[in-house]
Write an enzyme that holds these catalytic residues in place. Structure first.
Site, short mmCIF file in Angstrom:
data_model
loop_
_atom_site.label_atom_id
_atom_site.label_comp_id
_atom_site.label_asym_id
_atom_site.label_seq_id
_atom_site.Cartn_x
_atom_site.Cartn_y
_atom_site.Cartn_z
N LYS A 110 0.75 -1.29 -0.11
CA LYS A 110 -0.15 -0.03 -0.10
C LYS A 110 0.90 1.24 -0.06
CE LYS A 110 -3.35 -2.38 3.18
NZ LYS A 110 -3.82 -2.43 4.23
N GLU A 141 7.50 2.30 -6.44
CA GLU A 141 7.79 1.56 -5.07
C GLU A 141 8.02 2.86 -4.11
OE1 GLU A 141 7.07 -0.17 -2.70
OE2 GLU A 141 8.53 -1.94 -2.37
N ASP A 142 7.77 2.59 -2.62
CA ASP A 142 7.77 3.82 -1.84
C ASP A 142 9.17 3.70 -1.04
OD1 ASP A 142 7.59 1.34 -0.24
OD2 ASP A 142 6.21 2.09 1.09
N ASP A 189 14.76 -0.29 1.20
CA ASP A 189 15.59 -0.51 2.84
C ASP A 189 16.77 -1.40 2.45
OD1 ASP A 189 16.35 -0.79 5.25
OD2 ASP A 189 14.49 -1.53 6.21
N GLY A 204 16.61 -3.92 0.16
CA GLY A 204 16.66 -3.92 -1.38
C GLY A 204 15.82 -5.30 -1.88
N THR A 231 12.81 -6.66 -1.16
CA THR A 231 11.48 -6.99 -1.73
C THR A 231 11.77 -6.56 -3.17
OG1 THR A 231 10.59 -6.24 0.52
CG2 THR A 231 9.21 -6.18 -1.20
N LYS A 235 15.31 6.19 -0.48
CA LYS A 235 16.34 5.05 -0.70
C LYS A 235 17.07 5.11 0.61
CE LYS A 235 19.87 3.55 -3.64
NZ LYS A 235 21.10 3.74 -3.27
#
Ligand code: IMP
Length: 178
Positions: free
Chosen positions: A42, A97-98, A101, A103, A105, A128
């Site tokens: 989300k 993408e939000d 972290d 990487g 996901t 990032k």
């Protein structure tokens, strides 16, 4: 404004950055007939909605939701909770993408989409962090975070809260963050 939350990027800074990202994307895809934005739910929903409205190329918006967890063998598994409604084979895809972290996901999502044979696949990520465990290639980055913090707001949550903030914030007191 919540006194326990410090503002990391305010609404004006976010809007300005999204406009400049969109300007670059509009140039890069100037000859593209249709761009498919794949928004990862989300957390990226608000970012994708604002970015989409600054893109001047004909766009299709698709959603994907995943859950990311460490399995019994300590390897990272990404499970699809909601899949795309349309085939992306032969299309130009921009993954939205939000936050990056570790990487893990994004790497898995990228692999999954690549296996569906898009014509092109690029990624735009709003934030990032600086501690990637694995190397992920991201073509468009909104902001880099140079110190450790858990951010919330502008679509991003802590235990499903704070998504509604129009700015990106972080807890002042580390005890309040996960
Ligand atoms: P990664 O697999 O470690 O790169 O984690 C990426 C996902 O973790 C993001 O898509 C977010 O959903 C979540 N995440 C990581 N860091 C934060 C944060 O600081 N705030 C909110 N969500 C985060």
């Amino acid at each position: 404004m919540d006194p326990n939350i410090e503002v990391v990027f305010d609404a004006d800074a976010i809007a300005a950055r999204i406009k400049s990202l969109a300007d670059i994307i509009n140039q890069d895809y100037a000859d593209t007939r249709e761009l498919v934005l794949v928004c990862i739910l989300k957390g990226a929903a608000i970012f994708a909605a604002d970015l989409l409205r600054k893109i001047r190329i004909p766009c299709r918006l698709e959603f994907m939701a995943v859950s990311s967890y460490e399995d019994f063998a300590s390897s990272n598994t990404v499970q699809i909770l909601l899949d795309l409604k349309h085939d992306i084979a032969g299309t130009d895809v921009l993954l939205v993408e939000d936050i990056l972290d570790t990487g893990l996901t994004l790497k898995k999502i990228h692999e999954m989409l690549k296996n569906r044979s898009p014509k092109s696949l690029k990624t735009v990520c709003l934030l990032k962090k600086h501690n990637q465990k694995i190397c992920v290639n991201i073509e468009y980055v909104g902001f880099e975070l140079h110190r450790d913090m858990f951010v919330i707001g502008y679509g991003m949550d802590y235990a499903e809260r704070y998504r509604e903030l129009d700015y990106i914030g972080a807890f002042r007191n580390i005890e309040q963050s996960p």
